[in-house]
Design a protein around this motif. Sequence first.
Motif, PDB file in Angstrom:
ATOM      1  N   GLN A  53       0.942  -1.188   0.101  1.00  0.00           N
ATOM      2  CA  GLN A  53       0.114  -0.031   0.007  1.00  0.00           C
ATOM      3  C   GLN A  53       0.838   1.287  -0.027  1.00  0.00           C
ATOM      4  O   GLN A  53       1.508   1.473   0.938  1.00  0.00           O
ATOM      5  N   ILE A  54       0.796   1.971  -1.040  1.00  0.00           N
ATOM      6  CA  ILE A  54       1.644   3.339  -1.146  1.00  0.00           C
ATOM      7  C   ILE A  54       0.949   4.316  -0.212  1.00  0.00           C
ATOM      8  O   ILE A  54       1.537   5.141   0.215  1.00  0.00           O
ATOM      9  N   ASN A  55      -0.324   4.619  -0.778  1.00  0.00           N
ATOM     10  CA  ASN A  55      -1.169   5.729  -0.112  1.00  0.00           C
ATOM     11  C   ASN A  55      -2.516   5.265  -0.143  1.00  0.00           C
ATOM     12  O   ASN A  55      -2.804   4.162  -0.658  1.00  0.00           O
ATOM     13  N   GLU A  56      -3.369   6.001  -0.065  1.00  0.00           N
ATOM     14  CA  GLU A  56      -5.182   5.681  -0.319  1.00  0.00           C
ATOM     15  C   GLU A  56      -5.394   5.562  -1.751  1.00  0.00           C
ATOM     16  O   GLU A  56      -6.239   4.761  -1.703  1.00  0.00           O
ATOM     17  N   ASN A  57      -4.477   5.801  -2.535  1.00  0.00           N
ATOM     18  CA  ASN A  57      -5.039   5.835  -4.080  1.00  0.00           C
ATOM     19  C   ASN A  57      -4.198   4.889  -4.753  1.00  0.00           C
ATOM     20  O   ASN A  57      -4.563   4.278  -5.694  1.00  0.00           O
ATOM     21  N   ILE A  58      -2.832   4.484  -4.163  1.00  0.00           N
ATOM     22  CA  ILE A  58      -1.945   3.686  -5.025  1.00  0.00           C
ATOM     23  C   ILE A  58      -1.576   2.345  -4.250  1.00  0.00           C
ATOM     24  O   ILE A  58      -1.295   2.394  -2.905  1.00  0.00           O
ATOM     25  N   ILE A  59      -1.891   1.186  -4.894  1.00  0.00           N
ATOM     26  CA  ILE A  59      -1.431  -0.052  -4.443  1.00  0.00           C
ATOM     27  C   ILE A  59      -0.427  -0.781  -5.338  1.00  0.00           C
ATOM     28  O   ILE A  59      -0.752  -0.617  -6.483  1.00  0.00           O
ATOM     29  N   LEU A  60       0.614  -1.264  -4.830  1.00  0.00           N
ATOM     30  CA  LEU A  60       1.447  -2.176  -5.836  1.00  0.00           C
ATOM     31  C   LEU A  60       1.095  -3.638  -5.433  1.00  0.00           C
ATOM     32  O   LEU A  60       1.226  -3.880  -4.338  1.00  0.00           O
ATOM     33  N   ARG A  61       0.849  -4.366  -6.609  1.00  0.00           N
ATOM     34  CA  ARG A  61       0.878  -5.939  -6.177  1.00  0.00           C
ATOM     35  C   ARG A  61       1.346  -6.687  -7.403  1.00  0.00           C
ATOM     36  O   ARG A  61       1.408  -6.160  -8.453  1.00  0.00           O
ATOM     37  N   ARG A  62       2.067  -7.767  -7.206  1.00  0.00           N
ATOM     38  CA  ARG A  62       2.311  -8.604  -8.314  1.00  0.00           C
ATOM     39  C   ARG A  62       1.026  -9.080  -9.123  1.00  0.00           C
ATOM     40  O   ARG A  62       0.051  -9.261  -8.532  1.00  0.00           O
ATOM     41  N   PRO A  63       1.322  -9.138 -10.307  1.00  0.00           N
ATOM     42  CA  PRO A  63       0.318  -9.485 -11.328  1.00  0.00           C
ATOM     43  C   PRO A  63       0.143 -10.823 -11.166  1.00  0.00           C
ATOM     44  O   PRO A  63       1.062 -11.889 -10.847  1.00  0.00           O
ATOM     45  N   HIS A  64      -1.097 -11.366 -11.436  1.00  0.00           N
ATOM     46  CA  HIS A  64      -1.464 -12.993 -11.478  1.00  0.00           C
ATOM     47  C   HIS A  64      -2.051 -13.046 -13.003  1.00  0.00           C
ATOM     48  O   HIS A  64      -2.224 -12.042 -13.775  1.00  0.00           O
ATOM     49  N   VAL A  65      -2.123 -14.399 -13.512  1.00  0.00           N
ATOM     50  CA  VAL A  65      -2.461 -14.467 -14.704  1.00  0.00           C
ATOM     51  C   VAL A  65      -3.764 -14.081 -14.948  1.00  0.00           C
ATOM     52  O   VAL A  65      -3.983 -13.629 -16.369  1.00  0.00           O
TER      53      VAL A  65
ATOM     54  N   LEU B 178       2.204  -4.455 -10.365  1.00  0.00           N
ATOM     55  CA  LEU B 178       1.117  -3.473 -11.167  1.00  0.00           C
ATOM     56  C   LEU B 178       1.148  -2.465 -10.176  1.00  0.00           C
ATOM     57  O   LEU B 178       1.210  -2.516  -8.970  1.00  0.00           O
ATOM     58  N   ILE B 179       0.833  -1.415 -10.796  1.00  0.00           N
ATOM     59  CA  ILE B 179       0.519   0.093 -10.088  1.00  0.00           C
ATOM     60  C   ILE B 179      -1.066   0.119 -10.384  1.00  0.00           C
ATOM     61  O   ILE B 179      -1.484   0.382 -11.465  1.00  0.00           O
ATOM     62  N   ILE B 180      -1.734  -0.055  -9.070  1.00  0.00           N
ATOM     63  CA  ILE B 180      -3.110   0.068  -9.084  1.00  0.00           C
ATOM     64  C   ILE B 180      -3.697   1.411  -8.659  1.00  0.00           C
ATOM     65  O   ILE B 180      -3.136   1.692  -7.328  1.00  0.00           O
ATOM     66  N   TYR B 181      -4.163   2.256  -9.394  1.00  0.00           N
ATOM     67  CA  TYR B 181      -4.485   3.677  -8.817  1.00  0.00           C
ATOM     68  C   TYR B 181      -6.044   3.526  -8.970  1.00  0.00           C
ATOM     69  O   TYR B 181      -6.675   3.418  -9.895  1.00  0.00           O
TER      70      TYR B 181
ATOM     71  N   GLY C   1       2.316  12.309 -15.110  1.00  0.00           N
ATOM     72  CA  GLY C   1       2.337  13.902 -14.737  1.00  0.00           C
ATOM     73  C   GLY C   1       1.330  14.094 -13.456  1.00  0.00           C
ATOM     74  O   GLY C   1       1.267  15.157 -12.934  1.00  0.00           O
ATOM     75  N   GLN C   2       1.166  12.846 -12.883  1.00  0.00           N
ATOM     76  CA  GLN C   2       0.213  13.020 -11.337  1.00  0.00           C
ATOM     77  C   GLN C   2       1.002  12.374 -10.174  1.00  0.00           C
ATOM     78  O   GLN C   2       0.272  12.265  -9.319  1.00  0.00           O
ATOM     79  N   GLY C   3       2.353  12.227 -10.508  1.00  0.00           N
ATOM     80  CA  GLY C   3       3.012  11.795  -9.494  1.00  0.00           C
ATOM     81  C   GLY C   3       3.048  10.522  -9.119  1.00  0.00           C
ATOM     82  O   GLY C   3       3.648   9.700  -8.038  1.00  0.00           O
TER      83      GLY C   3
ATOM     84  N   GLN D 188      12.941  12.245 -20.623  1.00  0.00           N
ATOM     85  CA  GLN D 188      13.174  13.409 -19.784  1.00  0.00           C
ATOM     86  C   GLN D 188      12.222  12.887 -18.396  1.00  0.00           C
ATOM     87  O   GLN D 188      12.671  13.495 -17.348  1.00  0.00           O
ATOM     88  N   ARG D 189      11.155  12.245 -18.695  1.00  0.00           N
ATOM     89  CA  ARG D 189      10.178  12.123 -17.337  1.00  0.00           C
ATOM     90  C   ARG D 189      11.132  11.032 -16.643  1.00  0.00           C
ATOM     91  O   ARG D 189      11.029  10.804 -15.315  1.00  0.00           O
ATOM     92  N   SER D 190      11.803   9.949 -17.232  1.00  0.00           N
ATOM     93  CA  SER D 190      12.669   9.184 -16.299  1.00  0.00           C
ATOM     94  C   SER D 190      13.675   9.940 -15.544  1.00  0.00           C
ATOM     95  O   SER D 190      14.059   9.705 -14.262  1.00  0.00           O
ATOM     96  N   ARG D 191      14.276  10.988 -16.135  1.00  0.00           N
ATOM     97  CA  ARG D 191      15.228  11.614 -15.745  1.00  0.00           C
ATOM     98  C   ARG D 191      14.716  12.612 -14.439  1.00  0.00           C
ATOM     99  O   ARG D 191      15.324  12.503 -13.290  1.00  0.00           O
ATOM    100  N   ARG D 192      13.514  13.099 -14.528  1.00  0.00           N
ATOM    101  CA  ARG D 192      12.871  13.862 -13.458  1.00  0.00           C
ATOM    102  C   ARG D 192      12.591  12.978 -12.294  1.00  0.00           C
ATOM    103  O   ARG D 192      12.809  13.347 -11.018  1.00  0.00           O
ATOM    104  N   VAL D 193      12.178  11.597 -12.396  1.00  0.00           N
ATOM    105  CA  VAL D 193      11.746  10.806 -11.538  1.00  0.00           C
ATOM    106  C   VAL D 193      13.067  10.507 -10.797  1.00  0.00           C
ATOM    107  O   VAL D 193      13.154  10.410  -9.414  1.00  0.00           O
ATOM    108  N   ALA D 194      14.213  10.374 -11.632  1.00  0.00           N
ATOM    109  CA  ALA D 194      15.331   9.810 -10.768  1.00  0.00           C
ATOM    110  C   ALA D 194      16.184  10.916  -9.813  1.00  0.00           C
ATOM    111  O   ALA D 194      16.189  10.813  -8.642  1.00  0.00           O
ATOM    112  N   GLU D 195      15.862  12.070 -10.484  1.00  0.00           N
ATOM    113  CA  GLU D 195      16.240  13.408  -9.487  1.00  0.00           C
ATOM    114  C   GLU D 195      15.456  13.717  -8.529  1.00  0.00           C
ATOM    115  O   GLU D 195      15.919  13.939  -7.329  1.00  0.00           O
TER     116      GLU D 195
END
Length: 190
Positions: free
Chosen positions: A5-17, A70-73, A105-107, A143-150
């Motif tokens: 659980q990342i926050n109230e809107n985002i969950i990360l979970r392993r994908p299943h078939v 998977l990023i679940i938003y 662009g939503q973080g 450029q988007r990946s550069r900004r995430v890294a920084e």
Amino acid sequence: MFTLQINENIILRRPHVDDAPAVFNLFESNRTHLTEWQDSPNKIQTIDDARAFIQRHNQAYETGTGLACLIIYNGEPVGMVYLDKIVSVVCKAEIGYWIAKAYEGQGIVTQSTQGLLAYAFETLKLNRIALKFKHVSNEHENQRSRRVAERLGFTEEGILRQDGMTKGVFMDMVMYSLLAEEWHTMHNNA
């Protein structure tokens, strides 16, 4: 099943078939967007391809060499974030991600990546996470990946010449890294 659980809107979970149709639809509806910087979307042409893609990621998890999520938003899968090339003997891995164009662009990628980094450094006890992205020229790179890294405190190490390929063309890769000591300093002083 791994869930973070990342926050109230985002969950990360392993994908299943059972996620194969959703993963296929993400690739299908974002193919042009995603293939600017990677070839893997072109390898997912059917739901069976998506199922095989998920199975490969799950095999990497079982062998301890990867962790794809998977990023679940707001209850919907919108992309993926993953640890790849985990080498436990030297405590290192690479991190990568992709997201549907409508959710850029939503973080979401930054927050998801930060959550997986916390897991990598605090639970898996990794020491080094590399982040690479494609670079054609100073005017044409991911450029988007550069900004995430920084944003996440990664340090640019340099250019890996012709270390990647997209659409049959060799491309340079920009190499960033983040060390456990840097992560802990940033997050223990926050």
